[in-house]
Write a protein that holds these residues in place. Structure first.
Motif, PDB file in Angstrom:
ATOM      1  N   ASN A 344       0.821  -1.197   0.000  1.00 25.61           N
ATOM      2  CA  ASN A 344       0.000   0.000   0.000  1.00 25.61           C
ATOM      3  C   ASN A 344       0.860   1.254   0.000  1.00 25.61           C
ATOM      4  O   ASN A 344       1.623   1.464   0.934  1.00 25.61           O
ATOM      5  CB  ASN A 344      -0.870  -0.036   1.257  1.00 25.61           C
ATOM      6  CG  ASN A 344      -2.312   0.173   0.900  1.00 25.61           C
ATOM      7  OD1 ASN A 344      -2.632   1.041   0.075  1.00 25.61           O
ATOM      8  ND2 ASN A 344      -3.178  -0.611   1.491  1.00 25.61           N
ATOM      9  N   ILE A 345       0.768   2.054  -1.056  1.00 26.97           N
ATOM     10  CA  ILE A 345       1.597   3.272  -1.123  1.00 26.97           C
ATOM     11  C   ILE A 345       0.800   4.453  -1.669  1.00 26.97           C
ATOM     12  O   ILE A 345      -0.331   4.301  -2.112  1.00 26.97           O
ATOM     13  CB  ILE A 345       2.852   3.053  -1.996  1.00 26.97           C
ATOM     14  CG1 ILE A 345       2.433   2.553  -3.391  1.00 26.97           C
ATOM     15  CG2 ILE A 345       3.836   2.102  -1.340  1.00 26.97           C
ATOM     16  CD1 ILE A 345       3.562   2.582  -4.380  1.00 26.97           C
ATOM     17  N   LYS A 346       1.460   5.609  -1.691  1.00 22.78           N
ATOM     18  CA  LYS A 346       0.843   6.833  -2.215  1.00 22.78           C
ATOM     19  C   LYS A 346       0.707   6.766  -3.742  1.00 22.78           C
ATOM     20  O   LYS A 346       1.552   6.165  -4.403  1.00 22.78           O
ATOM     21  CB  LYS A 346       1.730   8.032  -1.855  1.00 22.78           C
ATOM     22  CG  LYS A 346       1.744   8.375  -0.394  1.00 22.78           C
ATOM     23  CD  LYS A 346       1.979   9.886  -0.231  1.00 22.78           C
ATOM     24  CE  LYS A 346       1.945  10.284   1.217  1.00 22.78           C
ATOM     25  NZ  LYS A 346       3.209   9.877   1.916  1.00 22.78           N
ATOM     26  N   PRO A 347      -0.303   7.445  -4.330  1.00 22.65           N
ATOM     27  CA  PRO A 347      -0.478   7.418  -5.791  1.00 22.65           C
ATOM     28  C   PRO A 347       0.471   8.384  -6.499  1.00 22.65           C
ATOM     29  O   PRO A 347       0.031   9.346  -7.122  1.00 22.65           O
ATOM     30  CB  PRO A 347      -1.950   7.814  -5.960  1.00 22.65           C
ATOM     31  CG  PRO A 347      -2.241   8.676  -4.782  1.00 22.65           C
ATOM     32  CD  PRO A 347      -1.376   8.193  -3.657  1.00 22.65           C
ATOM     33  N   GLU A 348       1.778   8.130  -6.410  1.00 20.23           N
ATOM     34  CA  GLU A 348       2.775   8.989  -7.049  1.00 20.23           C
ATOM     35  C   GLU A 348       3.763   8.129  -7.814  1.00 20.23           C
ATOM     36  O   GLU A 348       4.196   7.080  -7.324  1.00 20.23           O
ATOM     37  CB  GLU A 348       3.569   9.767  -5.981  1.00 20.23           C
ATOM     38  CG  GLU A 348       2.746  10.733  -5.163  1.00 20.23           C
ATOM     39  CD  GLU A 348       3.454  11.143  -3.879  1.00 20.23           C
ATOM     40  OE1 GLU A 348       2.901  11.997  -3.163  1.00 20.23           O
ATOM     41  OE2 GLU A 348       4.549  10.598  -3.589  1.00 20.23           O
ATOM     42  N   LEU A 349       4.139   8.608  -9.034  1.00 23.06           N
ATOM     43  CA  LEU A 349       5.009   7.815  -9.906  1.00 23.06           C
ATOM     44  C   LEU A 349       6.302   7.411  -9.196  1.00 23.06           C
ATOM     45  O   LEU A 349       6.708   6.249  -9.239  1.00 23.06           O
ATOM     46  CB  LEU A 349       5.324   8.607 -11.176  1.00 23.06           C
ATOM     47  CG  LEU A 349       6.243   7.877 -12.169  1.00 23.06           C
ATOM     48  CD1 LEU A 349       5.616   6.568 -12.649  1.00 23.06           C
ATOM     49  CD2 LEU A 349       6.574   8.776 -13.347  1.00 23.06           C
ATOM     50  N   GLU A 350       6.967   8.362  -8.532  1.00 20.96           N
ATOM     51  CA  GLU A 350       8.249   8.059  -7.916  1.00 20.96           C
ATOM     52  C   GLU A 350       8.117   6.990  -6.830  1.00 20.96           C
ATOM     53  O   GLU A 350       8.933   6.076  -6.735  1.00 20.96           O
ATOM     54  CB  GLU A 350       8.885   9.340  -7.329  1.00 20.96           C
ATOM     55  CG  GLU A 350       9.488  10.261  -8.374  1.00 20.96           C
ATOM     56  CD  GLU A 350      10.371   9.526  -9.383  1.00 20.96           C
ATOM     57  OE1 GLU A 350      11.242   8.745  -8.957  1.00 20.96           O
ATOM     58  OE2 GLU A 350      10.170   9.711 -10.609  1.00 20.96           O
ATOM     59  N   THR A 351       7.062   7.097  -6.040  1.00 19.42           N
ATOM     60  CA  THR A 351       6.844   6.116  -4.970  1.00 19.42           C
ATOM     61  C   THR A 351       6.565   4.721  -5.561  1.00 19.42           C
ATOM     62  O   THR A 351       7.040   3.712  -5.056  1.00 19.42           O
ATOM     63  CB  THR A 351       5.644   6.549  -4.087  1.00 19.42           C
ATOM     64  OG1 THR A 351       5.553   7.959  -4.103  1.00 19.42           O
ATOM     65  CG2 THR A 351       5.762   6.019  -2.692  1.00 19.42           C
ATOM     66  N   VAL A 352       5.802   4.704  -6.665  1.00 20.87           N
ATOM     67  CA  VAL A 352       5.507   3.416  -7.321  1.00 20.87           C
ATOM     68  C   VAL A 352       6.785   2.807  -7.873  1.00 20.87           C
ATOM     69  O   VAL A 352       7.068   1.622  -7.691  1.00 20.87           O
ATOM     70  CB  VAL A 352       4.456   3.600  -8.446  1.00 20.87           C
ATOM     71  CG1 VAL A 352       4.303   2.320  -9.261  1.00 20.87           C
ATOM     72  CG2 VAL A 352       3.104   4.011  -7.875  1.00 20.87           C
ATOM     73  N   LYS A 353       7.617   3.644  -8.532  1.00 15.56           N
ATOM     74  CA  LYS A 353       8.897   3.167  -9.089  1.00 15.56           C
ATOM     75  C   LYS A 353       9.776   2.568  -7.990  1.00 15.56           C
ATOM     76  O   LYS A 353      10.354   1.500  -8.150  1.00 15.56           O
ATOM     77  CB  LYS A 353       9.644   4.328  -9.754  1.00 15.56           C
ATOM     78  CG  LYS A 353       9.224   4.587 -11.185  1.00 15.56           C
ATOM     79  CD  LYS A 353      10.169   5.622 -11.795  1.00 15.56           C
ATOM     80  CE  LYS A 353       9.831   5.921 -13.242  1.00 15.56           C
ATOM     81  NZ  LYS A 353      10.476   7.181 -13.680  1.00 15.56           N
ATOM     82  N   GLU A 354       9.850   3.286  -6.891  1.00 20.04           N
ATOM     83  CA  GLU A 354      10.652   2.834  -5.762  1.00 20.04           C
ATOM     84  C   GLU A 354      10.149   1.476  -5.251  1.00 20.04           C
ATOM     85  O   GLU A 354      10.925   0.564  -4.991  1.00 20.04           O
ATOM     86  CB  GLU A 354      10.525   3.870  -4.649  1.00 20.04           C
ATOM     87  CG  GLU A 354      11.736   4.007  -3.763  1.00 20.04           C
ATOM     88  CD  GLU A 354      11.514   5.198  -2.830  1.00 20.04           C
ATOM     89  OE1 GLU A 354      11.339   4.938  -1.630  1.00 20.04           O
ATOM     90  OE2 GLU A 354      11.462   6.339  -3.328  1.00 20.04           O
ATOM     91  N   ALA A 355       8.829   1.366  -5.163  1.00 21.94           N
ATOM     92  CA  ALA A 355       8.213   0.123  -4.668  1.00 21.94           C
ATOM     93  C   ALA A 355       8.529  -1.039  -5.597  1.00 21.94           C
ATOM     94  O   ALA A 355       8.838  -2.147  -5.162  1.00 21.94           O
ATOM     95  CB  ALA A 355       6.718   0.311  -4.512  1.00 21.94           C
ATOM     96  N   ILE A 356       8.491  -0.781  -6.921  1.00 14.65           N
ATOM     97  CA  ILE A 356       8.773  -1.843  -7.903  1.00 14.65           C
ATOM     98  C   ILE A 356      10.222  -2.313  -7.756  1.00 14.65           C
ATOM     99  O   ILE A 356      10.503  -3.508  -7.792  1.00 14.65           O
ATOM    100  CB  ILE A 356       8.511  -1.337  -9.343  1.00 14.65           C
ATOM    101  CG1 ILE A 356       7.002  -1.080  -9.551  1.00 14.65           C
ATOM    102  CG2 ILE A 356       8.999  -2.362 -10.372  1.00 14.65           C
ATOM    103  CD1 ILE A 356       6.648  -0.369 -10.845  1.00 14.65           C
ATOM    104  N   MET A 357      11.142  -1.342  -7.565  1.00 16.49           N
ATOM    105  CA  MET A 357      12.562  -1.680  -7.405  1.00 16.49           C
ATOM    106  C   MET A 357      12.775  -2.582  -6.196  1.00 16.49           C
ATOM    107  O   MET A 357      13.661  -3.434  -6.195  1.00 16.49           O
ATOM    108  CB  MET A 357      13.391  -0.399  -7.184  1.00 16.49           C
ATOM    109  CG  MET A 357      13.291   0.593  -8.309  1.00 16.49           C
ATOM    110  SD  MET A 357      14.239   0.086  -9.740  1.00 16.49           S
ATOM    111  CE  MET A 357      15.852   0.677  -9.225  1.00 16.49           C
ATOM    112  N   ASN A 358      11.994  -2.365  -5.185  1.00 14.11           N
ATOM    113  CA  ASN A 358      12.191  -3.120  -3.938  1.00 14.11           C
ATOM    114  C   ASN A 358      11.480  -4.467  -3.914  1.00 14.11           C
ATOM    115  O   ASN A 358      11.566  -5.176  -2.924  1.00 14.11           O
ATOM    116  CB  ASN A 358      11.719  -2.283  -2.739  1.00 14.11           C
ATOM    117  CG  ASN A 358      12.604  -1.067  -2.550  1.00 14.11           C
ATOM    118  OD1 ASN A 358      13.769  -1.082  -2.956  1.00 14.11           O
ATOM    119  ND2 ASN A 358      12.066  -0.023  -1.947  1.00 14.11           N
ATOM    120  N   LEU A 359      10.758  -4.818  -4.990  1.00 16.00           N
ATOM    121  CA  LEU A 359      10.001  -6.080  -4.980  1.00 16.00           C
ATOM    122  C   LEU A 359      10.940  -7.288  -4.996  1.00 16.00           C
ATOM    123  O   LEU A 359      11.951  -7.263  -5.668  1.00 16.00           O
ATOM    124  CB  LEU A 359       9.052  -6.145  -6.188  1.00 16.00           C
ATOM    125  CG  LEU A 359       7.771  -5.323  -6.087  1.00 16.00           C
ATOM    126  CD1 LEU A 359       6.895  -5.545  -7.321  1.00 16.00           C
ATOM    127  CD2 LEU A 359       6.960  -5.673  -4.842  1.00 16.00           C
TER     128      LEU A 359
END
Ligand SMILES: *Cc1c(COP(=O)(O)O)cnc(C)c1O
Length: 359
Positions: A344-359
């Motif tokens: 669950n994260i904020k609806p922001e491109l940078e936060t989504v990118k960061e989350a994908i990197m950490n998967l």
């Protein structure tokens, strides 16, 4: 109804009426049951000692389980005899199927279910289709014995698999497998609860051999859950327990015919643990894209067990595992069981990118 191309599924009664006890008064009804996919294994096959592995995915039936094959024919016969009410005891899927066909074909539907022991999706179906739902503080076996007594009332048609037309409809799954493979598989692995389905498959396989649609009979390998394995123990279980609610049955109605199917096919009825069932349930979804309910995974759990204890028996064979129902029936189990969870994260491109990197 006009057939449009070859894409339209006319249902199991129309498709197989030559092999069913259909007469001029039997209505040819359908909701598009049958013609479910026979899915060739792409990944699990690599860890199993057989050369051809298929999953017959019965979760693709109109109400999400194989029960629809038998239900459509039981309903057709109820309509033929002008019955107005249908009734069943159910661990869930029979009630969902009866309620759907009852709603569509104008029959009042009464279902008896074990209180708190039925998957949420199945209960939702019975509610949505408008069945009269009786929830008992008891198990399926107790529900079925009440239903058996109700059947003394001529106005009520019992649509449990003690109704022989259920078995007739369900045998069409064996026909479809042979029609698709061109012959019978060498072995069929199947979950066993009330034992109607293993009985129906055996009937289908033996009839198609008789009609020379196949050249041989398969070995039937039936699997009960360890805590609900009366056929393995050789006596009824008073308090059956398993996570696989569709096979939580202690005194199967089709006991004798299941044993006959085992013996005549040279097969086996064995048990698998809840852990083995859950592991097969995860494998089917994550390795084959087949999301089924836990009871349905007992067939693959049985194959994996066989692969461990007697790999020679399946070597170079063509094997079909029956996957009896859809995983959508019990979504909360998937949320509990699988590792992949939403983050669950904020609806922001940078936060989504960061989350994908950490998967
Ligand atoms: C009914 C059911 C079974 C058990 O079939 P029986 O005919 O009772 O042996 C297994 N899996 C699912 C999903 C079912 O609905």
């Amino acid at each position: 109804m006009k057939q449009i191309g070859s894409l339209m599924n006319l249902g199991v009664i129309q498709n197989y009426k030559k092999y069913l006890p259909v007469n001029k008064n039997t209505p040819i009804i359908t909701m598009g049951e049958g013609q479910t996919p026979l899915i060739k294994s792409t990944n699990i096959i690599n860890s199993i000692n057989c050369s051809n592995l298929y999953f017959k995915f019965e979760g693709c039936n109109p109400t999400g389980s194989f029960k629809d094959r038998g239900m459509v024919f039981a309903i057709a016969k109820a309509l033929e005899t002008k019955s107005k009410i249908i009734a069943c005891a159910s661990t869930g899927n029979t009630s969902a199927s009866a309620a759907a066909y009852g709603a569509r074909f104008g029959l009042k539907t009464i279902v008896i279910v074990p209180n708190g022991k039925i998957a949420s999706g199945k209960l939702a179906q019975a509610i949505a289709y408008g069945a009269k739902i009786i929830s008992i503080d008891g198990n399926f076996d107790q529900g079925l014995s009440i239903i058996r007594e109700l059947s003394d009332d001529n106005n009520v048609t019992i649509v449990n698999s003690i109704n022989p037309f259920r078995i007739e409809g369900q045998k069409t799954a064996a026909f479809e497998i042979i029609d698709e493979l061109g012959d019978s598989p060498d072995s069929l692995f199947i979950p066993v609860g009330n034992a109607g389905n293993i009985t129906a498959y055996w009937k289908g396989f033996t009839e198609y051999l008789k009609y020379e649609k196949s050249s041989k009979l398969p070995i039937l390998m039936g699997y009960q859950a360890e805590g609900a394995a009366p056929l393995v123990k050789g006596e009824p279980i008073e308090k059956p327990e398993t996570i696989a609610s569709a096979i939580r049955i202690g005194n199967p109605a089709s006991w004798e015919s299941a044993i006959a199917a085992r013996n005549e096919s040279g097969g086996l009825i064995d048990s698998v643990t809840d852990d083995e069932i859950l592991s097969a349930y995860e494998m089917l979804a994550s390795q084959e894209g087949i999301f089924c309910e836990p009871a349905s995974a007992a067939s693959l759990a049985g194959l994996i067990k066989t692969n461990l204890i007697n790999p020679q028996s399946i070597k170079d064979k063509t094997i079909v595992c029956v996957v009896t129902g859809s995983g959508l029936k019990e979504p909360e189990l998937a949320e509990k069981q699988f590792n992949s969870k939403p983050i669950n994260i904020k609806p922001e491109l940078e936060t989504v990118k960061e989350a994908i990197m950490n998967l």
